[in-house]
Design an enzyme around this catalytic site. Structure first.
Site, PDB file in Angstrom:
ATOM      1  N   HIS A  92      73.823  14.061  59.999  1.00 19.21           N
ATOM      2  CA  HIS A  92      72.415  14.097  59.596  1.00 19.21           C
ATOM      3  C   HIS A  92      72.251  14.087  58.078  1.00 19.21           C
ATOM      4  CE1 HIS A  92      68.200  14.331  60.427  1.00 19.21           C
ATOM      5  NE2 HIS A  92      68.029  15.529  59.905  1.00 19.21           N
ATOM      6  N   SER A 254      67.866  25.267  56.312  1.00 21.04           N
ATOM      7  CA  SER A 254      67.962  24.507  55.069  1.00 21.04           C
ATOM      8  C   SER A 254      69.168  24.978  54.255  1.00 21.04           C
ATOM      9  CB  SER A 254      66.687  24.706  54.245  1.00 21.04           C
ATOM     10  OG  SER A 254      66.834  24.206  52.929  1.00 21.04           O
ATOM     11  N   TYR A 500      62.184  16.700  66.733  1.00 21.84           N
ATOM     12  CA  TYR A 500      62.539  18.118  66.806  1.00 21.84           C
ATOM     13  C   TYR A 500      62.237  18.718  68.175  1.00 21.84           C
ATOM     14  CZ  TYR A 500      63.376  18.616  61.781  1.00 21.84           C
ATOM     15  OH  TYR A 500      63.893  18.510  60.528  1.00 21.84           O
TER      16      TYR A 500
END
EC number: 3.5.1.23
Length: 572
Positions: A92, A254, A500
């Site tokens: 990703h 994150s 998502y």
């Protein structure tokens, strides 16, 4: 004894000014290569059973890529290969190529479809798999688990208020967003003569250390983690080691600090510092993975490999009330993207300005009231009642199913093309007829469970948040409790990409992740329902299994694909 082989090759992708996949920004174009994008593969054999783990330094896996690889392997291997055996995933990285999907939406910024990129990825992936397949030798396999100490600055939850809505978690304040995630790292270790030759790490954190302001292909944190681990194994005398750093529950995680002063701290990391930040984050991951090897490792003793793969059409699917808070009419709907999707994330990837987002939200709510209470005919009113019930409190900006933006068809958007190049490209493709029959996003999705001895790996398409992923693991674990399976792992970004999956509680907050949970508030409940059924099939002898093996996405019209293929990027 298992036989295992591994291989790696760089993906031969020439940057030519096409936009990269991940941030959805028109200016985010690849003009050079920083860290080469790689294909890494580990293949397992046990008698006539086979299993392939393949991880690509890409932002997404698409059906076009997966089907191309399957076709290639079937041609070469014949009946020895079946698609169920292939786990195709990615790191990703947001600094990888766009233009690799037959579906329209995520290719808009590229612009369009780039067939030679897909061909290069498919060919290299198949070659790498075949090399690993044919080089297999007796190998000992074990599973270890590392845990990041709290002070290691490797990951933060980026949607903390949504995470805190989940009843099963310990709520965290803004100073402790780094604890609002799964800080464990399962590592599969492949050894010969007592030495590690290959490994596969599963840890969820976005590969967004490098921002949309950069213009080079780069493997980001996962790519640097793999390169660092392989360099350390080479230093011990291992020839051609392979280290896969794949994703777990990365949806709300994150690599950048989230908390007081987050914008200031992120702004201080720019240019060359972004690549150094990615390298450092990757080193945290590789250090933990290598350090975990051998520590309280679980040897894969029970023999055998197994794999199940089933495609399901997500729109209009009913969730088992057991996974939907007892609700008996919990359904998904056609895919829709909310305003928060277009607004982006405040640190990793900002999108439209907040004032524009607020205006779009107001227009979306106005349109909802009109559709539900206005003069629409009965069939339309019934459709929208079901749609809005499934989508809940999402302010819908894009109806990907019906291909409308705030009620306007794509070719008639009221926003002028000169105001936004993405709007201009959407209008152009729609007016050409390039999107008439083609899906904007995938709606027929692959669900896969594979087993390696006493370990099961649940392979999910798209991005699952921390708690959503844990609920899937718990669901599958409950179904496999009496089968000899001792541990269930989760691998995401597998086999296709549709956006998502949040928990329903997180969805109500409508942060970026909820706005990009395209099939609505019951998406996770439906995934749990379907994965539970797939897990139940594992309890049966292979000849007694009755799951759907036939469903596949509808082929894209070749004429439409041609209309949006090889579109010259800006400046050429």
């Amino acid at each position: 004894m298992y036989l295992a082989g591994w291989s790696k090759q760089p993906l031969p992708l020439t940057p030519r000014g096409y936009a990269m996949h991940g941030y959805g920004q028109w200016h985010h174009r690849a003009r050079s290569t920083r860290l080469p994008l790689m294909c890494r593969t580990i293949v397992l054999h046990h008698g006539h059973q086979h299993l392939v783990f393949c991880c690509l330094d890409l932002g997404y896996i698409t059906y076009a890529i997966r089907q191309g690889v399957c076709d290639h392997l079937t041609t070469v291997l014949g009946g020895d290969f079946t698609p169920e055996q292939l786990v195709l995933t990615c790191t990703h990285t947001h600094s990888g190529p766009g233009g690799c999907s037959h579906d329209g939406l995520y290719n808009l910024v590229t612009p369009g479809y780039v067939p030679d990129y897909v061909e290069a990825i498919v060919t290299t992936t198949a070659e790498t798999i075949l090399e690993a397949w044919n080089s297999a030798e007796p190998t000992e396999i074990s599973l270890s688990t590392g845990h990041f100490e709290n002070e290691i600055p490797v990951a933060w939850n980026r949607s903390l208020d949504a995470y805190n809505e989940n009843p099963e978690i310990v709520p965290r304040d803004d100073l402790h967003a780094h604890l609002a995630l799964d800080r464990t790292m399962p590592v599969l270790d492949f050894q010969r003569n007592g030495q590690t030759h290959a490994l596969m790490s599963l840890f969820g954190v976005h590969a967004t250390c490098v921002s949309s302001q950069q213009t080079a292909f780069d493997g980001d944190n996962k790519g640097y983690a793999a390169r660092n681990a392989e360099s350390q194994l080479e230093a011990t005398g291992i020839a051609n080691p392979v280290a896969i750093f794949a994703q777990g529950t990365a949806g709300d995680v994150s690599p950048h600090y989230h908390g007081p002063g987050q914008a200031r701290r992120r702004k201080a990391i720019h240019g060359e510092a972004e690549y150094q930040y990615a390298r450092r984050n990757g080193e945290y991951q590789s250090t933990l993975a290598l350090g975990a090897l051998g520590e309280e490792a679980t040897r894969i003793e029970s023999e055998g490999l197994d794999a199940l793969l089933s495609y399901i059409a997500m729109p209009g699917r009913k969730a088992d009330p057991a996974y939907a808070n007892g609700v008996d009419d919990a359904y998904t709907s056609a895919p829709c993207h909310g305003v928060p999707f277009f607004a982006g994330t405040p640190v990793d990837g900002p999108g439209m300005p907040s004032l524009l987002a607020r205006s779009a939200g107001w227009l979306a709510r106005r349109l909802r009231r009109k559709r539900l209470n206005g003069s629409a005919d009965d069939s339309d009113r019934s459709y929208y009642q079901q749609l809005y019930q499934a989508q809940g409190n999402k302010d819908i900006l894009l109806e990907a199913g019906r291909k409308q933006v705030l009620g306007h068809t794509l070719d008639r958007l009221p926003l002028p093309g000169w105001a936004d190049p993405l709007v201009a490209e959407m209008k152009r493709q729609a007016r050409l007829g390039a999107l008439n029959q083609s899906d904007l996003v995938p709606s027929v999705l692959p669900l896969q469970i594979v087993t390696l001895g006493q370990i099961a790996v649940v392979c999910c398409p798209g991005e699952f948040t921390t708690v959503a992923g844990q609920r899937v693991r718990d669901t599958v674990s409950a179904q496999l409790a009496n089968t000899g399976i001792e541990q269930v792992l989760l691998l995401t970004y597998c086999n296709d990409y549709m956006g998502y999956v949040t928990t329903r509680e997180e969805y109500q907050r409508q942060r970026y992740e909820g706005g990009h949970t395209v099939f609505g508030q019951w998406s996770l409940a439906v995934f749990q329902t379907e994965f539970a059924e797939l897990a139940r099939q594992l309890n049966k002898a292979p000849e007694q299994r009755t799951y759907d093996r036939e469903t596949r996405p509808t082929p894209v019209p070749e004429a439409e694909l041609a209309l949006r293929s090889n579109v010259p990027p800006p400046g050429l």
